[in-house]
Design an enzyme around this catalytic site. Structure first.
Site, PDB file in Angstrom:
ATOM      1  CB  SER A 181      -0.944  -0.003   1.206  1.00 55.20           C
ATOM      2  OG  SER A 181      -0.223  -0.134   2.416  1.00 55.20           O
ATOM      3  CD  GLU A 225       1.393   8.559   4.719  1.00 56.17           C
ATOM      4  OE1 GLU A 225       0.918   7.767   5.563  1.00 56.17           O
ATOM      5  OE2 GLU A 225       2.222   9.449   4.977  1.00 56.17           O
ATOM      6  CB  THR A 275      -0.967  12.718   4.734  1.00 53.99           C
ATOM      7  OG1 THR A 275      -0.698  13.700   3.727  1.00 53.99           O
ATOM      8  CG2 THR A 275      -0.040  11.547   4.562  1.00 53.99           C
ATOM      9  CG  HIS A 290      -3.789   9.981   6.943  1.00 53.34           C
ATOM     10  ND1 HIS A 290      -2.546  10.128   7.508  1.00 53.34           N
ATOM     11  CD2 HIS A 290      -3.717   8.867   6.173  1.00 53.34           C
ATOM     12  CE1 HIS A 290      -1.751   9.157   7.105  1.00 53.34           C
ATOM     13  NE2 HIS A 290      -2.448   8.383   6.275  1.00 53.34           N
ATOM     14  NE  ARG A 347      -1.256  13.595  19.646  1.00 52.78           N
ATOM     15  CZ  ARG A 347      -0.088  13.774  20.257  1.00 52.78           C
ATOM     16  NH1 ARG A 347       0.025  13.476  21.546  1.00 52.78           N
ATOM     17  NH2 ARG A 347       0.968  14.220  19.595  1.00 52.78           N
ATOM     18  N   GLY A 348      -2.829  13.271  15.662  1.00 47.23           N
ATOM     19  CA  GLY A 348      -2.323  14.424  14.936  1.00 47.23           C
ATOM     20  C   GLY A 348      -1.178  15.090  15.670  1.00 47.23           C
ATOM     21  CG  ASP A 349       2.411  15.278  13.920  1.00 48.76           C
ATOM     22  OD1 ASP A 349       2.500  14.345  14.750  1.00 48.76           O
ATOM     23  OD2 ASP A 349       2.717  15.166  12.723  1.00 48.76           O
ATOM     24  CE1 TYR A 390       4.049   7.407  15.560  1.00 51.69           C
ATOM     25  CE2 TYR A 390       2.268   6.423  16.833  1.00 51.69           C
ATOM     26  CZ  TYR A 390       2.715   7.355  15.928  1.00 51.69           C
ATOM     27  OH  TYR A 390       1.816   8.233  15.373  1.00 51.69           O
ATOM     28  CG  HIS A 393       4.786   9.009  19.829  1.00 57.62           C
ATOM     29  ND1 HIS A 393       4.595  10.201  20.503  1.00 57.62           N
ATOM     30  CD2 HIS A 393       4.132   9.133  18.643  1.00 57.62           C
ATOM     31  CE1 HIS A 393       3.856  11.005  19.771  1.00 57.62           C
ATOM     32  NE2 HIS A 393       3.564  10.386  18.629  1.00 57.62           N
ATOM     33  CD  GLN A 412       6.964   7.781  11.629  1.00 57.33           C
ATOM     34  OE1 GLN A 412       7.109   7.660  10.410  1.00 57.33           O
ATOM     35  NE2 GLN A 412       6.312   8.782  12.187  1.00 57.33           N
ATOM     36  CG  PHE A 467       9.751  13.399   9.263  1.00 62.79           C
ATOM     37  CD1 PHE A 467       8.867  14.420   9.579  1.00 62.79           C
ATOM     38  CD2 PHE A 467       9.278  12.096   9.280  1.00 62.79           C
ATOM     39  CE1 PHE A 467       7.542  14.149   9.902  1.00 62.79           C
ATOM     40  CE2 PHE A 467       7.961  11.813   9.608  1.00 62.79           C
ATOM     41  CZ  PHE A 467       7.093  12.843   9.912  1.00 62.79           C
ATOM     42  CG  HIS A 523       1.505   1.990   4.524  1.00 66.28           C
ATOM     43  ND1 HIS A 523       0.475   2.086   3.619  1.00 66.28           N
ATOM     44  CD2 HIS A 523       1.629   3.224   5.100  1.00 66.28           C
ATOM     45  CE1 HIS A 523      -0.026   3.315   3.646  1.00 66.28           C
ATOM     46  NE2 HIS A 523       0.674   4.023   4.526  1.00 66.28           N
TER      47      HIS A 523
END
Length: 288
Positions: A7, A9, A40, A69, A99-101, A139, A143, A170, A210, A259
């Site tokens: 898959s 992203e 995303t 997402h 949750r989101g950053d 993760y 994290h 991740q 990153f 992925h």
């Protein structure tokens, strides 16, 4: 070696040129018959619309499954669920719930006063709708907001218990990182599939930056290899070799799905997939 299912992203475009890059990415990778494309999500305002529009267009023009997402950032519960319902209305019932950053330069996540406090609350609300397939993040490295790998495992178990059916990890740089995490999850009673997230390194400096932000550990040996390859203008060759070896090890250890984080640059991802035996089986439809 068993050929893995894959898959991909992608991220929503913010310009005309970026729109063409997204479409080129879809054209390049859709023939590999992916399980889905994930799109995303940007926090707040028009970024939500970008995700919706990109996901809907990709689904409509490619005929492939698209997973959108969805995060808790910058919106009330009602607003987030309205976005989820918009996805469903467009025929997109696969959601990657996150949750989101933190936004606007913040170092920690702060929930909207009327919003979901964490990803588990969002997952429970989506599961209650009854019409979504819910994937979540995981993760293998600790994290940034966690204190240990065990806390990563505990949070993943809570998300699976809340209604998620699969985890996407991740990215990481050593197969052992994922395999240790997979074993810890199994020991915790997690039976849902955990799909490793794979990053073919298209830009070493960006990947390094990153990684520091998201907590992905770069082994010294890997860093030295990429620094040398960058000086010698062999970065792409190293990226393909390193990523292919990583994926091959995972598949040999029983991993069935991979992925890929494409960054809307498909060439390295496609080359790695070909090296793993993932070959063309389908073609994307032309845009009407």
């Amino acid at each position: 070696m068993t050929t893995p299912a894959v898959s991909f992203e992608v991220f929503p475009p913010k310009s005309i040129d970026a729109s063409f890059r997204l479409w080129d990415t879809a054209q390049a990778l859709a023939p590999l018959d992916p399980r889905f494309f994930s799109v995303t999500y940007g926090a707040g305002g028009s970024a939500q619309d970008l995700t919706h529009d990109a996901a809907e267009t990709l689904r409509r023009t490619s005929g492939l499954k698209v997973a959108a997402h969805l995060t808790c950032v910058g919106a009330s519960k009602a607003q987030v669920m309205k976005t989820a319902d918009r996805f469903a209305k467009a025929g997109i019932t696969d959601i990657v719930a996150l949750r989101g950053d933190p936004v606007d330069g913040a170092t920690t996540f702060s929930a909207h006063k009327d919003g979901f406090q964490n990803s588990c609350e969002l997952i429970s609300a989506l599961a209650a709708r009854g019409n979504f397939t819910i994937r979540v993040g995981a993760y293998p490295d600790v994290h940034p907001d966690a204190t240990s790998t065990q806390q990563n495992v505990d949070w993943l178990k809570a998300k699976i218990d809340a209604g998620a059916s699969e985890a996407l990890t991740q990215f990481f740089f050593e197969a052992e990182t994922f395999l240790r995490f997979r074993d810890a999850c199994a020991d915790a009673g997690i039976t849902a599939p955990i799909t490793p997230g794979i990053l073919p390194v298209t830009n070493w400096k960006s990947a390094r930056a990153f990684s520091a932000k998201c907590g992905a550990i770069i082994p010294d040996e890997v860093a030295q290899m990429f620094e040398t390859a960058l000086r010698d203008n062999r970065q792409d060759l190293l990226a393909i070799a390193h990523c292919t070896e990583l994926c091959d090890t995972l598949v040999c250890e029983g991993v069935e799905n991979l992925h890929f984080y494409t960054l809307n640059r498909p060439d390295l991802t496609r080359d790695v997939c070909h090296a793993l035996g993932v070959t063309q089986t389908a073609s994307i439809r032309n845009v009407a």
